[in-house]
Write a protein that holds these residues in place. Sequence first.
Motif, mmCIF file in Angstrom:
data_model
loop_
_atom_site.group_PDB
_atom_site.id
_atom_site.type_symbol
_atom_site.label_atom_id
_atom_site.label_comp_id
_atom_site.label_asym_id
_atom_site.label_seq_id
_atom_site.Cartn_x
_atom_site.Cartn_y
_atom_site.Cartn_z
ATOM 1 N N GLU A 193 0.838 -1.193 0.000
ATOM 2 C CA GLU A 193 0.000 0.000 0.000
ATOM 3 C C GLU A 193 0.886 1.262 0.000
ATOM 4 N N GLN A 194 1.876 1.265 0.870
ATOM 5 C CA GLN A 194 2.762 2.430 0.979
ATOM 6 C C GLN A 194 3.576 2.634 -0.299
ATOM 7 N N ALA A 195 3.903 1.521 -0.947
ATOM 8 C CA ALA A 195 4.729 1.598 -2.153
ATOM 9 C C ALA A 195 4.082 2.479 -3.224
ATOM 10 N N LYS A 196 2.764 2.521 -3.221
ATOM 11 C CA LYS A 196 2.060 3.327 -4.238
ATOM 12 C C LYS A 196 2.472 4.793 -4.163
ATOM 13 N N THR A 197 2.735 5.272 -2.967
ATOM 14 C CA THR A 197 3.163 6.674 -2.808
ATOM 15 C C THR A 197 4.632 6.830 -3.186
ATOM 16 N N VAL A 198 5.425 5.828 -2.842
ATOM 17 C CA VAL A 198 6.879 5.973 -2.977
ATOM 18 C C VAL A 198 7.362 5.764 -4.426
ATOM 19 N N ILE A 199 6.767 4.783 -5.100
ATOM 20 C CA ILE A 199 7.257 4.411 -6.436
ATOM 21 C C ILE A 199 7.394 5.608 -7.406
ATOM 22 N N PRO A 200 6.396 6.491 -7.496
ATOM 23 C CA PRO A 200 6.553 7.604 -8.451
ATOM 24 C C PRO A 200 7.736 8.536 -8.137
ATOM 25 N N MET A 201 8.248 8.473 -6.933
ATOM 26 C CA MET A 201 9.354 9.380 -6.563
ATOM 27 C C MET A 201 10.729 8.756 -6.802
ATOM 28 N N ILE A 202 10.761 7.483 -7.161
ATOM 29 C CA ILE A 202 12.060 6.812 -7.323
ATOM 30 C C ILE A 202 12.790 7.367 -8.545
ATOM 31 N N THR A 203 14.001 7.820 -8.310
ATOM 32 C CA THR A 203 14.798 8.487 -9.355
ATOM 33 C C THR A 203 16.264 8.127 -9.137
ATOM 34 N N ASP A 204 17.026 8.106 -10.212
ATOM 35 C CA ASP A 204 18.473 7.938 -10.075
ATOM 36 C C ASP A 204 19.040 9.256 -9.524
ATOM 37 N N VAL A 205 19.067 9.344 -8.219
ATOM 38 C CA VAL A 205 19.466 10.588 -7.546
ATOM 39 C C VAL A 205 20.922 10.937 -7.865
ATOM 40 N N THR A 206 21.762 9.935 -7.931
ATOM 41 C CA THR A 206 23.167 10.182 -8.237
ATOM 42 C C THR A 206 23.298 10.859 -9.605
ATOM 43 N N GLU A 207 22.572 10.350 -10.588
ATOM 44 C CA GLU A 207 22.614 10.945 -11.918
ATOM 45 C C GLU A 207 22.097 12.386 -11.892
ATOM 46 N N LYS A 208 21.027 12.601 -11.156
ATOM 47 C CA LYS A 208 20.465 13.957 -11.006
ATOM 48 C C LYS A 208 21.531 14.915 -10.500
ATOM 49 N N ILE A 209 22.254 14.454 -9.463
ATOM 50 C CA ILE A 209 23.284 15.312 -8.869
ATOM 51 C C ILE A 209 24.368 15.597 -9.908
ATOM 52 N N HIS A 210 24.767 14.568 -10.640
ATOM 53 C CA HIS A 210 25.807 14.778 -11.663
ATOM 54 C C HIS A 210 25.337 15.770 -12.718
ATOM 55 N N GLN A 211 24.054 15.701 -13.062
ATOM 56 C CA GLN A 211 23.524 16.658 -14.045
ATOM 57 C C GLN A 211 23.564 18.086 -13.503
ATOM 58 N N HIS A 212 23.173 18.231 -12.234
ATOM 59 C CA HIS A 212 23.207 19.583 -11.638
ATOM 60 C C HIS A 212 24.631 20.132 -11.660
ATOM 61 N N ILE A 213 25.577 19.268 -11.378
ATOM 62 C CA ILE A 213 26.977 19.723 -11.377
ATOM 63 C C ILE A 213 27.373 20.129 -12.799
ATOM 64 N N ALA A 214 27.009 19.302 -13.774
ATOM 65 C CA ALA A 214 27.346 19.609 -15.172
ATOM 66 C C ALA A 214 26.690 20.918 -15.613
ATOM 67 N N ASN A 215 25.509 21.206 -15.073
ATOM 68 C CA ASN A 215 24.803 22.457 -15.429
ATOM 69 C C ASN A 215 25.244 23.653 -14.603
ATOM 70 N N ASN A 216 26.291 23.459 -13.794
ATOM 71 C CA ASN A 216 26.793 24.572 -12.991
ATOM 72 C C ASN A 216 25.796 25.089 -11.965
ATOM 73 N N GLU A 217 25.053 24.192 -11.341
ATOM 74 C CA GLU A 217 24.067 24.605 -10.338
ATOM 75 C C GLU A 217 24.583 24.293 -8.934
ATOM 76 N N ASN A 218 24.214 25.138 -8.000
ATOM 77 C CA ASN A 218 24.629 24.934 -6.608
ATOM 78 C C ASN A 218 23.837 23.809 -5.947
ATOM 79 N N ILE A 219 24.528 22.999 -5.160
ATOM 80 C CA ILE A 219 23.866 21.914 -4.419
ATOM 81 C C ILE A 219 24.247 22.004 -2.944
#
Length: 439
Positions: A193-219
């Motif tokens: 039941e709980q998984a229904k809320t969590v699944i849509p938020m699952i993301t490759d967070v590491t990749e996201k961070i690498h993209q932000h760095i490549a785009n010159n954004e502050n983290i």
Amino acid sequence: MSKNVVIIGTQWGDEGKGKVVDLITDKVSSVVRFQGGHNAGHTLVIDGKKTVLHLIPSGILRDNVECLIGHGVVLSMSALIKELGELDTAGVDAVSRLKISPGCPLIMPYHVALDNAREAKRGKSAIGTTGNGIGPAYEDKVARRGLRVGDLLDLESFAEKLVEVMEYHNFALSNYYGAEALDYDTVLAEALEQAKTVIPMITDVTEKIHQHIANNENILFEGAQGALLDIDQGTYPFVTSSNTTSGGAVTGSGVGVTDIDYVVGIVKAYTTRVGGGPFPTELVYDVETDKGDSIGKVLGTIGREFGATTGRQRRCGWLDMVTLNRSFNLNAVTGICLTKLDVLDTLDTIKICTAYELNGKQITTPPYDAQGYADAEPVYIEMPGWQTSTIGTDSFDSLPQQAQDYIHKIEELSNLPVDILSTGPDRDETLILKHPFDE
Ligand code: GDP
Ligand code: IMO
Ligand code: MG
């Protein structure tokens, strides 16, 4: 140039990390939690309105900030859903800005049961955990048997893995701890039941961070707990089960060591600790009996030192440069953010511990283990108090001379600058002398 800034607690937690993260996220595109779980309690006060966050990064109250939960965080789905609900009630849409790494170990109900059963068995020598299942969840991760957020993407296999892991833990719960075993069907049904809320938020967070760095954004990387609760470097065994030091930002999110540009060490102007374990500069006071040290009482009362997660009374004491200097080195702190200076406003004398006396010798580096800490006697210097309100001070020069001297003394004893000064719980009650994201 963009920057990656890490914020960590330098003491035993509750230094005011949440407040400072919220404050300086005015300059970032994303905030990342990288360790711990909902054992954290980070308080944000904006125009008098208080929000306490446990699992969701403290950037969530700023509309354009993306909030990332890195794989170093242990994630309780029930805690997450509760917190999302609270934010929703307060009119904050967290769901669209929150991303969770598939690598996060899941905290399951049997972890909570194990945490509590272990604490009960420890009796007098209990660690005083938050009872949230943090330690057992990290144990499962290291034992390579744990379920992770990514397992929710294949629910059939999730259900199979759960059989094995529950068999193992139920055996310990009932046969070793004499506690009640948990029912597989109930645990599974709840998780699905709980998984229904969590699944849509699952993301490759590491990749996201690498993209932000490549785009010159502050983290901004938001630490939880404090360096003295670090599993390796803290006052073991009275510690939490993750690396709370700045290195945790690297291993728990997926950036490299040289990606970190600046480490803000949050230092409370005195010291607090919640839970068991040694605390050399403690001024013992018990709120229930109203007995004990009068200054301990002042710090706890004016500082409102009650846990943001468990509501427990926090133990209070003087600032301790022995542990702090170790902490500054462990974390490679660039600059200090000094919080809660205003809590000292009424004192006529303020002490700073600069050494410990242990086995007849003065030492300035912390002992190796909890027993060493317990045997250490603090050696203090004394400074005059200022006995004037510093709440909401808007310039360094307008602080009373004695308060300026206290701050300069901390800078001198640590060889680090105080870059941010907090003199009240509200976002506005902060003086930024050097913004960590500025050049
Ligand atoms: P965290 O876990 O490090 O985020 O800290 P907590 O939120 O658990 O505890 C810090 C407490 O001190 C919270 O109640 C804050 O609202 C409050 N606080 C933060 N900075 C200041 C300050 O400069 N002065 C005062 N009086 N309170 C502060
Ligand atoms: P924030 O992020 C203060 C303490 C607990 C206990 C020990 C182990 O708000 O600073 P755990 O449940 O993690 O296994 O408990 O660590 N502790 C904290 N103390 N602030 C925290 O978080 C804490 N998180 C855990 O009280 O002594
Ligand atoms: Mg806290």
